[in-house]
Design an enzyme around this catalytic site. Sequence first.
Site, PDB file in Angstrom:
ATOM      1  CG  ASN A 194      -1.962   1.213   1.283  1.00 47.88           C
ATOM      2  OD1 ASN A 194      -1.866   2.024   0.688  1.00 47.88           O
ATOM      3  ND2 ASN A 194      -2.153   1.179   2.823  1.00 47.88           N
TER       4      ASN A 194
ATOM      5  CE  LYS B 119       0.428   3.065   4.888  1.00 54.64           C
ATOM      6  NZ  LYS B 119       0.173   3.707   6.220  1.00 54.64           N
TER       7      LYS B 119
ATOM      8  CG  HIS C 272      -5.668   2.084   5.094  1.00 54.22           C
ATOM      9  ND1 HIS C 272      -5.457   2.560   5.604  1.00 54.22           N
ATOM     10  CD2 HIS C 272      -4.795   0.480   4.822  1.00 54.22           C
ATOM     11  CE1 HIS C 272      -4.105   1.922   6.904  1.00 54.22           C
ATOM     12  NE2 HIS C 272      -3.427   1.115   5.822  1.00 54.22           N
TER      13      HIS C 272
ATOM     14  CD  GLU D 139      -3.511   5.793   6.239  1.00 56.48           C
ATOM     15  OE1 GLU D 139      -2.965   5.524   5.651  1.00 56.48           O
ATOM     16  OE2 GLU D 139      -1.938   4.941   7.048  1.00 56.48           O
TER      17      GLU D 139
ATOM     18  CD  GLU E 269      -3.635  -3.214   7.324  1.00 58.28           C
ATOM     19  OE1 GLU E 269      -2.473  -2.960   6.951  1.00 58.28           O
ATOM     20  OE2 GLU E 269      -4.589  -1.473   6.933  1.00 58.28           O
TER      21      GLU E 269
ATOM     22  N   GLY F 206       2.312   2.546  10.502  1.00 56.81           N
ATOM     23  CA  GLY F 206       3.713   3.356  10.344  1.00 56.81           C
ATOM     24  C   GLY F 206       3.762   3.266  11.730  1.00 56.81           C
TER      25      GLY F 206
ATOM     26  CB  SER G  46       4.912  -2.118  11.916  1.00 56.18           C
ATOM     27  OG  SER G  46       4.479  -0.589  12.228  1.00 56.18           O
TER      28      SER G  46
HETATM   29  C1  PEP Z   1      -1.000   0.255   6.043  1.00 57.86           C
HETATM   30  O1  PEP Z   1      -0.619   0.863   5.550  1.00 57.86           O
HETATM   31  O2  PEP Z   1      -1.625  -0.897   5.222  1.00 57.86           O
HETATM   32  C2  PEP Z   1       0.346  -0.542   6.870  1.00 57.86           C
HETATM   33  C3  PEP Z   1      -0.007  -1.419   7.195  1.00 57.86           C
HETATM   34  O3  PEP Z   1       1.019   0.633   7.063  1.00 57.86           O
HETATM   35  P1  PEP Z   1       2.817   0.372   7.594  1.00 57.86           P
HETATM   36  O4  PEP Z   1       2.938  -1.016   6.625  1.00 57.86           O
HETATM   37  O5  PEP Z   1       3.527   1.573   7.535  1.00 57.86           O
HETATM   38  O6  PEP Z   1       2.197   0.055   9.146  1.00 57.86           O
END
Ligand code: PEP
Length: 258
Positions: A9, A11, A96, A98, A168, A174, A214
């Site tokens: 992703n 973003k 997601h 976000e 997630e 992040g 992460s």
């Molecule tokens: C994500 O945005 O779906 C995500 C898992 O981000 P990160 O790997 O940076 O934590």
Amino acid sequence: MRRLFVAGNWKMNTTAAVGSALASALAVEVSKSQPAVDVAVCPPSPYLSTIKAVLGTSPIYLGAQNAYFAAPGAFTGEVGLDMLVDVGCQCVILGHSERRAIFGETDELINKKVAATLQKELGVILCIGELLADRQGNKTEAVLETQLTGGLAGIDAAAMKHIVLAYEPVWAIGTGVTATPQQAQDTHKFIRNWLEKRYNAEVAAATRIQYGGSVTPETAAELLSQPDVDGALVGGASLKADKFIPIIQAAAAVKKSA
Ligand code: PEP
């Protein structure tokens, strides 16, 4: 046996040039090694066509990060599903955290998007996950249950073969804090049990559940080795070929019993 699925992703990152270089490096690697895992990249929507062209005949899937459910029309600023089909997308990330936190997306809206995406025969990566306060308050399962029930309302067992779930935990996205392999496994097992109750044993056994939060080359192998972890949705580490490729390789190296 579920085939592992690693998706990146991006973003709201990259430029056309940076994204093209990244996609090109991934295409070379994945075409060369033909790993026994599915791989997708989800660039920002203005670059989908560009990245599609760069991916060429490589086996990497193209995904979008969001879509609007309605038919083409007066929805200024939105990206429609017909457009995603038109530019060659095969799947869409929906729900997601976000989108939920920053743009106020509700389970009801996400559900409309899921249903409309399936109607266009695109795959769905449906994200669910709890806040830190939920986990600390022992509310993780209740939160996931609400998100699953709402997000999958009206979605029947047959349609589930086009849906991948991405667990997630919001506190891990992040932040550099990864769920422990045991936390991921326990939560994925809870989700799989929910699928069995809501649908049936076949759907529970067949549905892929990615972990996201992460994931790095250092943490990937152990997370992906968990019996109910079927891949990863990767944010930050998907923006650099030298981080994303080792994650794909870690997934390809995982051996699980049937
Ligand atoms: C994500 O945005 O779906 C995500 C898992 O981000 P990160 O790997 O940076 O934590």
